[in-house]
Design an enzyme around this catalytic site. Structure first.
Site, short mmCIF file in Angstrom:
data_model
loop_
_atom_site.label_atom_id
_atom_site.label_comp_id
_atom_site.label_asym_id
_atom_site.label_seq_id
_atom_site.Cartn_x
_atom_site.Cartn_y
_atom_site.Cartn_z
N GLY A 77 -7.93 20.87 19.14
CA GLY A 77 -7.56 22.27 18.89
C GLY A 77 -7.86 23.23 20.02
O GLY A 77 -7.75 24.43 19.86
N GLY A 78 -8.29 22.72 21.16
CA GLY A 78 -8.53 23.61 22.28
C GLY A 78 -9.99 24.05 22.41
O GLY A 78 -10.35 24.68 23.40
N ASP A 124 0.64 3.69 6.04
CA ASP A 124 0.91 3.32 4.64
C ASP A 124 0.62 4.47 3.68
O ASP A 124 1.51 5.03 3.07
CB ASP A 124 0.04 2.11 4.25
CG ASP A 124 0.63 0.80 4.75
OD1 ASP A 124 1.83 0.77 5.05
OD2 ASP A 124 -0.11 -0.19 4.83
N GLN A 157 0.78 -1.25 0.00
CA GLN A 157 0.00 0.00 0.00
C GLN A 157 0.81 1.30 0.00
O GLN A 157 0.48 2.25 -0.71
CB GLN A 157 -0.94 0.02 1.22
CG GLN A 157 -1.86 1.21 1.23
CD GLN A 157 -2.76 1.31 2.45
OE1 GLN A 157 -3.30 2.36 2.73
NE2 GLN A 157 -2.95 0.23 3.18
N GLU A 205 1.31 -1.27 8.36
CA GLU A 205 0.48 -0.15 8.83
C GLU A 205 0.38 0.00 10.35
O GLU A 205 0.77 1.01 10.92
CB GLU A 205 -0.93 -0.31 8.23
CG GLU A 205 -1.97 0.67 8.74
CD GLU A 205 -1.70 2.10 8.30
OE1 GLU A 205 -1.41 2.32 7.12
OE2 GLU A 205 -1.79 3.00 9.16
#
Ligand SMILES: CC(C)(COP(=O)(O)OP(=O)(O)OC[C@H]1O[C@@H](n2cnc3c(N)ncnc32)[C@H](O)[C@@H]1OP(=O)(O)O)[C@@H](O)C(=O)NCCC(=O)NCCS
Length: 424
Positions: free
Chosen positions: A246-247, A167, A16, A138
């Site tokens: 993100g807060g 991958d 992959q 993976e």
């Protein structure tokens, strides 16, 4: 004209990670020549087979816009053909286990000697160091790159994610390295080696968690639910469930039908800037000015209660209704879409993000098209090649073999059994 028209790629990739990279180069117009072991080919051709006798979807969905040549470089004739391919190509991409190319007799030094302009791009599991010789897949990369330790719920085990960040993620990184090296070659005339380790690529994608690791040394991570719940932090970044990274507090919440539909959920972010709208939409306007609710910091220890109340509201709506109501109010929400729903979204076919591809062995199948859109280099997705479908064509048209010379190579057995002509 396609962006990479005229660029020839010697595609020595399999499974992959590497094929993801060369497929993109093919979508951008490069001539991708996939080298496969005679009679066997990329192992994924026969993995997770759903239509007996046909190449698997695992293979077809990762190998569009390529030509296939069967070639065994471990024979004399095979070495000759591979040398000619290296001479002709601009880029060689490989993701063999460490040392495999050297054992074939083609270390980087030799490849450079044959073609100083070539760019050789490699994917390995780990970079130089104690694990450099390991074979990696993976989920190993997801674990080694810090993703698994930070995915899942605090009270559960580490989790791998369905997105193939090890991958396909590494293939994307490699692709950027290749086009950057091609750009540099325009100025220097010289090729170079491009390397990507799967551990490094996963870590790059988990960058915000390394951010949090350092913040943790200066105090608790206040945006993590566990802070509001009063649960102390340990030494390493914990798993944060579905908290947003993100807060701004966010959760996955049940929607109408969740009892029977495993995907009847929405992501809901209580972004500070739209707090008033959130309060109004869920029928809690009193929270707008209530003590202990006014600022994001004040709300942190009440997030379970707040999201519980929001969920009481989302459970009365479908995930699409939640989207339709919240979007005009700028409240960030996102329906949890199943692969079935995505595969039925005609809008995605119109943009080429989803495509229907015809295949001589399996008929029509769905695939994910190119997610990168260039306004001046449109992508046309063509089906994956059958094993060795273009062996003769590549030997004669790309490498210039003909007559007795061609017969000699074909007769040597190094290129498998030649096909009469390309399948439709
Ligand atoms: C993916 C991976 C684990 C698969 O391992 P594998 O199935 O054992 O495959 P290998 O890459 O080791 O190759 C096996 C052999 O096939 C040989 N081979 C490959 N193509 C060949 C061809 N066209 N003709 C003859 N032999 C060929 C290789 O030379 C190698 O032989 P060797 O071990 O004697 O040197 C391994 O290739 C790897 O770690 N790759 C780097 C990381 C990576 O990309 N992992 C994710 C894949 S999605």
């Amino acid at each position: 004209m396609k962006a990479l028209e005229g660029i020839k790629v010697l595609d020595f990739t399999h499974v992959q990670s590497g094929p993801t990279c060369t497929q993109i180069l093919g979508w951008f117009g490069a001539d991708v020549i996939k080298v496969e072991r005679p009679g066997v080919g990329d192992a994924t051709r026969q993995q997770l087979v759903d239509v007996p006798g046909a190449d698997s979807l695992y293979f077809t969905m990762l190998n569009h816009n390529k030509r296939s040549i069967e070639l065994n470089p471990k024979t004399d004739a095979g070495k000759e053909v591979l040398t000619r391919l290296i001479e002709e190509c601009d880029v060689l991409v490989e993701n063999f286990a460490p040392g495999a190319l050297d054992r074939m007799g083609f270390p980087w030094e030799r490849i450079q000697e044959i073609n100083p302009r070539i760019i050789m791009a490699s994917i390995k599991g780990f970079g130089p160091g104690k694990y450099q010789d390991c074979k990696v897949y993976e989920n190993v990369a997801q674990c080694a790159g810090g993703s698994a330790s930070t995915t899942g719920f605090r009270d559960g085990p580490p989790l791998v994610t369905g997105a193939q960040i090890g991958d396909s993620g590494t293939g994307l990184h490699l692709c950027l390295g290749i086009v950057t090296a091609l750009f540099q070659r325009e100025k220097t005339g010289k090729g170079q080696k491009v390397s990507c380790a799967m551990q490094d690529s996963v870590l790059n994608l988990a960058r915000v968690k390394m951010r949090d690791q350092q913040r943790l040394q200066r105090g608790p991570l206040r945006e993590y639910s566990q802070y509001g719940e009063g649960i102390p932090f340990g030494e390493a970044v914990p798993r944060a469930g579905n908290d947003s990274g993100g807060g701004q507090p966010g959760r996955i919440l049940k929607c109408k039908g969740w009892e029977t539909d495993p995907n009847a959920y929405t992501y809901f972010i209580t972004q500070a800037a739209v707090w008033d709208q959130v309060c109004d939409v869920i029928g809690a306007p009193e929270w707008k000015d209530a003590d202990g609710f006014r600022t994001p910091a004040e709300r942190l220890d009440k997030l379970n209660m707040i999201f519980g109340r929001i969920e009481d509201w989302t459970m009365t709506k479908t995930k699409f209704e939640v989207m339709d109501i919240c979007n005009p109010l700028n409240i960030p929400v996102g329906p949890i879409l199943s692969m079935k729903e995505i595969s039925e979204d005609e809008g995605l076919y119109q943009t080429g993000t989803m495509v229907r591809v015809d295949h001589p062995e399996r008929g029509e199948y769905l695939s994910v098209g190119c997610p990168i859109k260039l306004s001046d280099s449109p992508v046309e997705v063509t089906r994956s090649p059958l094993l060795g479908e273009h062996t003769t064509e590549i030997l004669s048209e790309v490498l210039g073999y003909s007559g007795e010379d061609l017969d000699r190579i074909v007769g040597s057995g190094a290129v498998g059994k030649p096909k009469e002509k390309s399948a439709a």
